[in-house]
Scaffold this active site. Structure first.
Site, mmCIF file in Angstrom:
data_model
loop_
_atom_site.group_PDB
_atom_site.id
_atom_site.type_symbol
_atom_site.label_atom_id
_atom_site.label_comp_id
_atom_site.label_asym_id
_atom_site.label_seq_id
_atom_site.Cartn_x
_atom_site.Cartn_y
_atom_site.Cartn_z
ATOM 1 N N SER A 45 0.810 -1.160 -0.025
ATOM 2 C CA SER A 45 -0.043 -0.219 0.003
ATOM 3 C C SER A 45 1.021 1.160 0.128
ATOM 4 O O SER A 45 1.934 1.319 0.919
ATOM 5 C CB SER A 45 -0.888 -0.022 1.293
ATOM 6 N N GLU B 175 -0.898 -2.774 13.837
ATOM 7 C CA GLU B 175 -1.762 -2.643 12.782
ATOM 8 C C GLU B 175 -3.102 -3.329 12.677
ATOM 9 O O GLU B 175 -4.269 -2.895 12.550
ATOM 10 C CB GLU B 175 -0.941 -3.401 11.657
#
Ligand SMILES: Cc1cc2nc3c(=O)[nH]c(=O)nc-3n(C[C@H](O)[C@H](O)[C@H](O)COP(=O)(O)OP(=O)(O)OC[C@H]3O[C@@H](n4cnc5c(N)ncnc54)[C@H](O)[C@@H]3O)c2cc1C
Lengths: 249, 382
Positions: B161, B243
C-alpha cells in the site's frame, strides 16, 4: 490590542431538533452540544489577528450553565488565551447578553468584539448590534473580510446583491459571516494545552445585569409535516389543480 | 458518547468531532471522484498533517499529536466511517510504516524521518509481503547484503500500500540465514537507483496505490538498519499487533457506515405499501448489524485498554482481527441486500464497501493465519 469573542453553546448543527412533549421548548437533555459555528469563525479571526501580531490577547466569553466551560475549552484549544464564564442557568435573551458583554468590555477594554452574526439555535441576529449600541461603539455586521488599520478597520460586509465596504473607528463590534474564514481544527496537543489556560468565573449579578426575560414563550411546536406530493400528467392537469384545488390562480 | 466509556473521554470526543469536520470538508465531497479516477491528491497529506490527524497516536517530540493507541484507533475508525477505505489507506500508511522506525531506529533517523511524515510532507509505506510469501513472513527472500557502510538490496515486494508513491519504505529483508532468525528491517528511500515500482490494478481501494516493487542492487546506507541485524522478526510481529488493532477500528468504522446507510435507506424505500424499516425481517437485519458492531466495539475497547496497560495480547488481537473481518463482511453484505438492486449500482457507499469487504480479511494477516496464530498462543497447542 485585546479582542473579545463571545462563544455560545448551542445544539450541534447535525442534531435533529425535537420539541419537548409539553411544548415548553426544544429537547436539550442528552443532545449533543457544540460551539455556535459563527462563533468558531469569530475565534478563528481573532486568533489569526494574534498570529499576525496585530492582537495581543484573545479572550473568549461564554454565558450559561456549567457545561459552557467545554465550549470555552474548545475556544482555548483553537488559540484563545483565556476564558470568562458567566455562569447562570437562566434563559438569556440577546439584550441580557449584550448588557453583560458591555460590562465585561468596560472592564477588559478590548479594541474589538467579534460576535457571530447569529446563533444557530434562535437565529436572533441581535446581540452584536445591541452590544455596539449599548457601548456607543462603531459596528460592522456580516463581515466577510476584516482589515485592521491604525485605530480603524476596513470591513467588507455581505449584503443583499453584493458586497459593501465600510471604514470604522475602533473600538468596534464586528459580526462574522460564513465566508470570513475557515476555522482551524483543534489538535490534541492544543486541547491538552488549553486545560492549563485560565477560565474566570462570574455571574450576571456581579456584572450588575438583571437577566429576567422580557419575552414570554407561550408554546413551541413542530412545523407542520410535509404532505407527499403528486405527479401531474399534463400542463392542463397542473393548471386545473392550481385553479380548483390550490385556488392560487 | 455516553458520559462514561471504557477508553474514550471528553477530549477524545472533541478530537472525534474535529476528524468528522475534516472528513466532511476535505474527504466526503471529493472522494467519490478520486476513487473513480484512481487518484490521490497529494495535498491531502499536508492538510491532514496540519489538522493534527496524521499524528494521532504518535509522540509529540517527533511531530506527532500524542494520545497513544486509543487515538491511533479512534482516527482510523472515523476515517473509515466515511466509507472511503481507499482514502483512509492512502492517507494512513504511516500508521504501519513509522512505528518500527520510532521503536527501533536511531535517534538521528527518528528526528529526520518522523516529523516529515507526520506533517504530511513525505509518504511512507511498509513492505513485508512478497510474491513468494505473504502469510509466511519468515520465509521472505528479498536480501540485503552488507558491503562496507552499505546494504545492497535485491528482490521484490508486492501488494504494498502506497508502495508506488512512498518516499520512505520500511522493508523486511533477509540479512542472515533461513527462517525468522535471518530477517532485518531496513529503511529504503523511494528515490534510490535500482528501484522500479508499478501500481497493481485491483477490485477496490482505487484511491490507494498498491505497488509491486523490484529492488535491483539498491544501495542503502547501513545506518538505515532498524534495530539489530537479523533481529527484525520480533519488530515485524509487534508492528502487526498494532496494525491489527487499527484494522479492527477501521472495520468498525466501515461497518457503522454500512449500518447508517442501511438504516437511512430502510426509512426511505417503500415496498408493499410500507417502509422497508416497517418489515420485521428488515428490522431484524438492522439489529443483527448493530449487534455485530457492538460486539466488535466491546472487543476492541477491551483490548485497547489491556494493551495500553502493557499487555501484548497476541492471541486476543489475532481473534479480534479475524472476527472483525468476518463480521464486517457480513454487515457489508446485508447492507447491500437491504439496498436491493441499488446496492449493486456504483455511487452508493455500500456497493463499494461490499466490493472491498474481502480485502481486510486477507491483508494485515489473513483470517486463517490469524486463527492459526491464536491457536498457538492460547496455551494448549501441541
Ligand atoms: C489491497 C492490499 C493491500 C496490502 N498492503 C500491504 C502492505 O502495505 N504491506 C505489506 O507488506 N503487505 C500488504 N498486503 C499483503 C497482505 O498482507 C497479504 O496479501 C496477506 O498477508 C496474505 O498473503 P498472500 O496474499 O501471499 O496469501 P497467501 O499467503 O498465499 O495465502 C493464500 C491463502 O492461503 C491461506 N493460508 C496461508 N497459510 C495458511 C496456513 N498456514 N493455514 C491455513 N491457511 C493458510 C491464507 O489464509 C489465504 O486464504 C496487502 C494486500 C492487499 C490485498
Amino acid at each position: 490590542m485585546k479582542v473579545l469573542v463571545p462563544v455560545k453553546r448551542v445544539i450541534d448543527y447535525n442534531v435533529k431538533i425535537r420539541v419537548k412533549p409539553d411544548g415548553s421548548g426544544v429537547e436539550t437533555q442528552n443532545v449533543k452540544m457544540s460551539m455556535n459555528p459563527f462563533d468558531e469563525i469569530s475565534i478563528e479571526e481573532a486568533v489569526r489577528m494574534k498570529e499576525k501580531g496585530v492582537a495581543e490577547e484573545v479572550i473568549a466569553v461564554s454565558m450559561g450553565p456549567q457545561q459552557c466551560q467545554e465550549t470555552l475549552r474548545t475556544a482555548l484549544a483553537m488559540g484563545a488565551d483565556r476564558g470568562i464564564h458567566v455562569k447562570t442557568d437562566d434563559v438569556l435573551e440577546p439584550l441580557a447578553v449584550a448588557k453583560m458583554l458591555k460590562a465585561i468590555a468596560e472592564k477588559e477594554q478590548p479594541q474589538m468584539i467579534i460576535v457571530g452574526k447569529q446563533a444557530i439555535d434562535d437565529d436572533c441576529n441581535q446581540t452584536g448590534q445591541m452590544t455596539a449600541a449599548l457601548l456607543g461603539w462603531s459596528q460592522a455586521t456580516f463581515a466577510s473580510v476584516i482589515e485592521l488599520g491604525e485605530g480603524t478597520a476596513k470591513v467588507t460586509r455581505e449584503i443583499d446583491g453584493g458586497l459593501e465596504t465600510v471604514d470604522i473607528k475602533l473600538p468596534a463590534v464586528v459580526t462574522s459571516d460564513l465566508r470570513l474564514n475557515e476555522p482551524r481544527y483543534a489538535s490534541l496537543p492544543n486541547i491538552m494545552k488549553a486545560k492549563k489556560k485560565p477560565i474566570e468565573e462570574m455571574d450576571p449579578a456581579s456584572l450588575g445585569v438583571d437577566t429576567t426575560p422580557r419575552v414570554k414563550t407561550l408554546k413551541v411546536s413542530e412545523p407542520p409535516k410535509r404532505q407527499g406530493g403528486v405527479k401531474v400528467e399534463s400542463v392542463q392537469e397542473l393548471v386545473s389543480k392550481l385553479v380548483n384545488e390550490a385556488k392560487v390562480i | 458518547m455516553a458520559a462514561r466509556h471504557p477508553i474514550y473521554d471528553a477530549d477524545s470526543e472533541t478530537i472525534r468531532e474535529q476528524i468528522r469536520r475534516f472528513c466532511a470538508r476535505e474527504i466526503e465531497p471529493h472522494a467519490e471522484a478520486w476513487e473513480e479516477e484512481g487518484i490521490f491528491p497529494r495535498e491531502l497529506y499536508a492538510k491532514a498533517g496540519a489538522a493534527g490527524i496524521l499524528g494521532l497516536g504518535f509522540p509529540e517530540e517527533y511531530g506527532g499529536a500524542g494520545g497513544g493507541i486509543t487515538y491511533y484507533c479512534l482516527v482510523r475508525e472515523e476515517l473509515a466511517r466515511t466509507g472511503f477505505a481507499g482514502v483512509r489507506v492512502g492517507l494512513m500508511g504511516l500508521g504501519i510504516a513509522l512505528p518500527p522506525i520510532l521503536k527501533l531506529g536511531s535517534e538521528e533517523m527518528k528526528r529526520r524521518i518522523a516529523p516529515e511524515v507526520l506533517s504530511g510532507e513525505k509518504i511512507s509505506a511498509l513492505a513485508i509481503s512478497e510474491p513468494e510469501g505473504g502469510s509466511d513472513v519468515a520465509n521472505l527472500r528479498t536480501t540485503a547484503r552488507r558491503e562496507g557502510d552499505e546494504y545492497i538490496v535485491n528482490g521484490e515486494k508486492t501488494f504494498i500500500s502506497s508502495g508506488v508513491r512512498a518516499d520512505y519504505m520500511t522493508v523486511a529483508v533477509r540479512t542472515g540465514g533461513p527462517g525468522m532468525a535471518g530477517i532485518s528491517l531496513l529503511v529504503v528511500e523511494g528515490d534510490r537507483p535500482g528501484i522500479s515500482r508499478t501500481n497493481l490494478k485491483k477490485s477496490g481501494w482505487w484511491t490507494s496505490d498498491t505497488g509491486h516493487i523490484h529492488f535491483d542492487d539498491v544501495r542503502v546506507p547501513a545506518s538505515n538498519l532498524l534495530g539489530e541485524e537479523n533481529g527484525g522478526f520480533k519488530g515485524i510481529m509487534n508492528n502487526f499487533n498494532l496494525e491489527r488493532l487499527g484494522i479492527a477500528a477501521s472495520l468498525i468504522g466501515s461497518s457503522r457506515c454500512c449500518y447508517e446507510e442501511a438504516v437511512r435507506y430502510a426509512h426511505e424505500r417503500r415496498t408493499f405499501g410500507k417502509l422497508l424499516a416497517e418489515h420485521q425481517v428488515v428490522r431484524h437485519k438492522l439489529v443483527d448489524m448493530a449487534t455485530g458492531i457492538q460486539a466488535m466495539e466491546g472487543m476492541l475497547d477491551n483490548l485497547v485498554w489491556r494493551v495500553t496497560g502493557g499487555e501484548t495480547c497476541i492471541a486476543e488481537i489475532a481473534m479480534l482481527k479475524s472476527f472483525c473481518g468476518a463480521t464486517h463482511e457480513r454487515i457489508a453484505s446485508e447492507a447491500v441486500q437491504i439496498f436491493g438492486g441499488a446496492g449493486i449500482i456504483r455511487g452508493h457507499k455500500v456497493e463499494r464497501i461490499f466490493r472491498e469487504s474481502k480485502i481486510l480479511s486477507i491483508g494485515g494477516g489473513s483470517s486463517e493465519v490469524m486463527k492459526d496464530l491464536a491457536s498457538r498462543h492460547l496455551g494448549w497447542s501441541a
